[in-house]
Scaffold this active site. Structure first.
Site, mmCIF file in Angstrom:
data_model
loop_
_atom_site.group_PDB
_atom_site.id
_atom_site.type_symbol
_atom_site.label_atom_id
_atom_site.label_comp_id
_atom_site.label_asym_id
_atom_site.label_seq_id
_atom_site.Cartn_x
_atom_site.Cartn_y
_atom_site.Cartn_z
ATOM 1 N N HIS A 115 16.075 -2.577 -2.635
ATOM 2 C CA HIS A 115 15.902 -2.411 -4.083
ATOM 3 C C HIS A 115 16.093 -0.957 -4.530
ATOM 4 O O HIS A 115 15.636 -0.576 -5.600
ATOM 5 C CB HIS A 115 14.512 -2.914 -4.516
ATOM 6 C CG HIS A 115 14.368 -4.407 -4.423
ATOM 7 N ND1 HIS A 115 13.167 -5.059 -4.500
ATOM 8 C CD2 HIS A 115 15.299 -5.379 -4.258
ATOM 9 C CE1 HIS A 115 13.345 -6.366 -4.381
ATOM 10 N NE2 HIS A 115 14.644 -6.587 -4.227
ATOM 11 N N GLY A 182 3.136 -7.595 3.244
ATOM 12 C CA GLY A 182 2.773 -7.051 1.925
ATOM 13 C C GLY A 182 3.703 -7.436 0.798
ATOM 14 O O GLY A 182 3.951 -6.628 -0.098
ATOM 15 N N SER A 184 4.651 -10.670 -2.084
ATOM 16 C CA SER A 184 4.041 -11.863 -2.686
ATOM 17 C C SER A 184 4.937 -13.101 -2.648
ATOM 18 O O SER A 184 4.482 -14.195 -2.942
ATOM 19 C CB SER A 184 3.683 -11.557 -4.146
ATOM 20 O OG SER A 184 4.864 -11.303 -4.883
HETATM 21 N N1 APR Z 1 -2.306 -5.063 2.493
HETATM 22 C C1 APR Z 1 -1.413 -6.074 2.552
HETATM 23 N N2 APR Z 1 -0.977 -6.742 1.473
HETATM 24 C C2 APR Z 1 -1.473 -6.363 0.276
HETATM 25 C C3 APR Z 1 -2.410 -5.309 0.139
HETATM 26 C C4 APR Z 1 -2.835 -4.656 1.312
HETATM 27 N N3 APR Z 1 -3.712 -3.654 1.301
HETATM 28 N N4 APR Z 1 -2.725 -5.189 -1.184
HETATM 29 C C5 APR Z 1 -2.006 -6.122 -1.833
HETATM 30 N N5 APR Z 1 -1.257 -6.838 -0.960
HETATM 31 C C6 APR Z 1 -0.321 -7.948 -1.221
HETATM 32 C C7 APR Z 1 -0.665 -8.761 -2.435
HETATM 33 O O1 APR Z 1 -1.610 -9.770 -2.095
HETATM 34 C C8 APR Z 1 0.698 -9.343 -2.819
HETATM 35 O O2 APR Z 1 0.911 -10.592 -2.175
HETATM 36 O O3 APR Z 1 0.945 -7.388 -1.487
HETATM 37 C C9 APR Z 1 1.692 -8.305 -2.286
HETATM 38 C C10 APR Z 1 2.388 -7.506 -3.361
HETATM 39 O O4 APR Z 1 3.154 -8.354 -4.152
HETATM 40 P P1 APR Z 1 4.045 -7.823 -5.379
HETATM 41 O O5 APR Z 1 3.229 -6.947 -6.261
HETATM 42 O O6 APR Z 1 4.689 -9.002 -6.006
HETATM 43 O O7 APR Z 1 5.123 -6.881 -4.665
HETATM 44 P P2 APR Z 1 6.483 -7.273 -3.930
HETATM 45 O O8 APR Z 1 6.376 -8.602 -3.280
HETATM 46 O O9 APR Z 1 6.876 -6.121 -3.100
HETATM 47 O O10 APR Z 1 7.464 -7.382 -5.159
HETATM 48 C C11 APR Z 1 8.830 -7.627 -4.914
HETATM 49 O O11 APR Z 1 9.313 -7.302 -7.222
HETATM 50 O O12 APR Z 1 9.141 -6.239 -9.246
HETATM 51 C C12 APR Z 1 9.858 -6.345 -8.100
HETATM 52 O O13 APR Z 1 11.409 -4.789 -7.350
HETATM 53 C C13 APR Z 1 10.031 -5.057 -7.335
HETATM 54 O O14 APR Z 1 10.377 -4.790 -4.958
HETATM 55 C C14 APR Z 1 9.556 -5.402 -5.942
HETATM 56 C C15 APR Z 1 9.680 -6.927 -5.923
#
Ligand code: APR
Length: 243
Positions: A115, A182, A184
């Protein structure tokens, strides 16, 4: 597992314990900002100042963050692993790179920012990618074409094609261990990688996250908790030959 191919996918959750917000958790970036205002090419066309300000803040926050135990554990794995190790991150921070300065990776290792990267800017005229650690404004002259306003953050926005996808399609059939950390499972194509790996290889698949992701049912093994605790433990299991 020696000499086998490991593919790791990371998302915002791995950087939480470094002080960086996720996107979708309570208090996450998408709670305070609308995607369509700051993270689409249309938003940048309409209001580049607002988009620059959003990413300037992210870039500034990154300067105060440091890799946590999960980044360091993956770097240790990359340093010791004798097979191939592909680390695919959805994150635009540089915490994986900074962890590797402590544990320089072995020869079979490659890191991909699918990304984009906060610390890079891109010239919209030439597509040249430039290291960029300071604020960007609509008046910043581009070092390559000299035009003010030509630089944009090197970030893959919603509606744009993630980077390196053709390469990922080539390595998925060779995967022996797929770890998702980490993330979602909301955003494709990354959320679909586990399905592709399963369809194309005999890989073991493991999800390491704070809570079950939207695609958790596709993983053979699931471990829930803070990345800073569960990732180092899992890495030790891999290095001990227990996975
Ligand atoms: N350890 C492990 N996981 C964690 C922690 C932690 N300390 N804290 C939060 N999480 C988890 C949450 O439960 C969630 O499932 O990390 C995940 C984060 O999810 P998102 O906020 O949706 O992030 P991500 O999956 O990286 O998003 C993907 O979306 O908006 C776009 O481009 C952006 O790259 C990003 C993409």
């Amino acid at each position: 597992m020696r000499n086998k191919t490991i593919i790791v996918l990371t998302g915002a959750g791995i950087s939480v314990e470094s002080g960086l917000a996720t996107f979708r958790d309570a208090g996450g970036l998408w709670c305070g900002h609308r995607i369509e205002d700051v993270a689409t090419p249309e938003a940048f066309g309409r209001d580049p100042k607002r988009v620059h300000e959003f990413y300037n803040l992210r870039r500034a926050q990154l300067k105060d963050a440091a890799p946590n135990a999960a980044h360091l554990a993956l770097a240790k794995l990359a340093a010791r692993w004798q097979g191939r190790f592909f680390l695919i991150t959805q994150n635009v921070d540089d915490l994986h790179e900074r962890a590797q300065t402590l544990h320089p990776p072995a020869i079979g290792y490659q890191l991909f920012h699918m990304h984009g990267e906060l610390n890079k800017a891109r010239c919209q005229a030439s597509e040249e990618i430039i290291d960029w650690r300071d604020d960007l404004t609509v008046a910043t002259p581009c070092p390559c074409c000299g035009k003010p306003g030509s630089l944009r953050p090197h970030i893959v926005w919603f509606g744009e094609m993630p980077l390196h996808m053709e390469f990922f399609a080539k390595i998925f059939p060779e995967c022996d261990l797929f770890m998702s950390i980490g993330t979602s499972g909301n955003v494709y194509p990354a959320a679909g990688f586990v399905r592709e790996v399963r369809a194309l290889s005999r890989s073991h698949t493991v999800e390491l996250n704070l809570e079950p992701s939207l695609v958790n049912s596709l993983f053979a093994e699931k471990i829930y908790g803070p990345a800073g605790e569960i990732v180092p433990r899992y890495v030790e299991r891999i290095l001990a030959g227990e996975v």
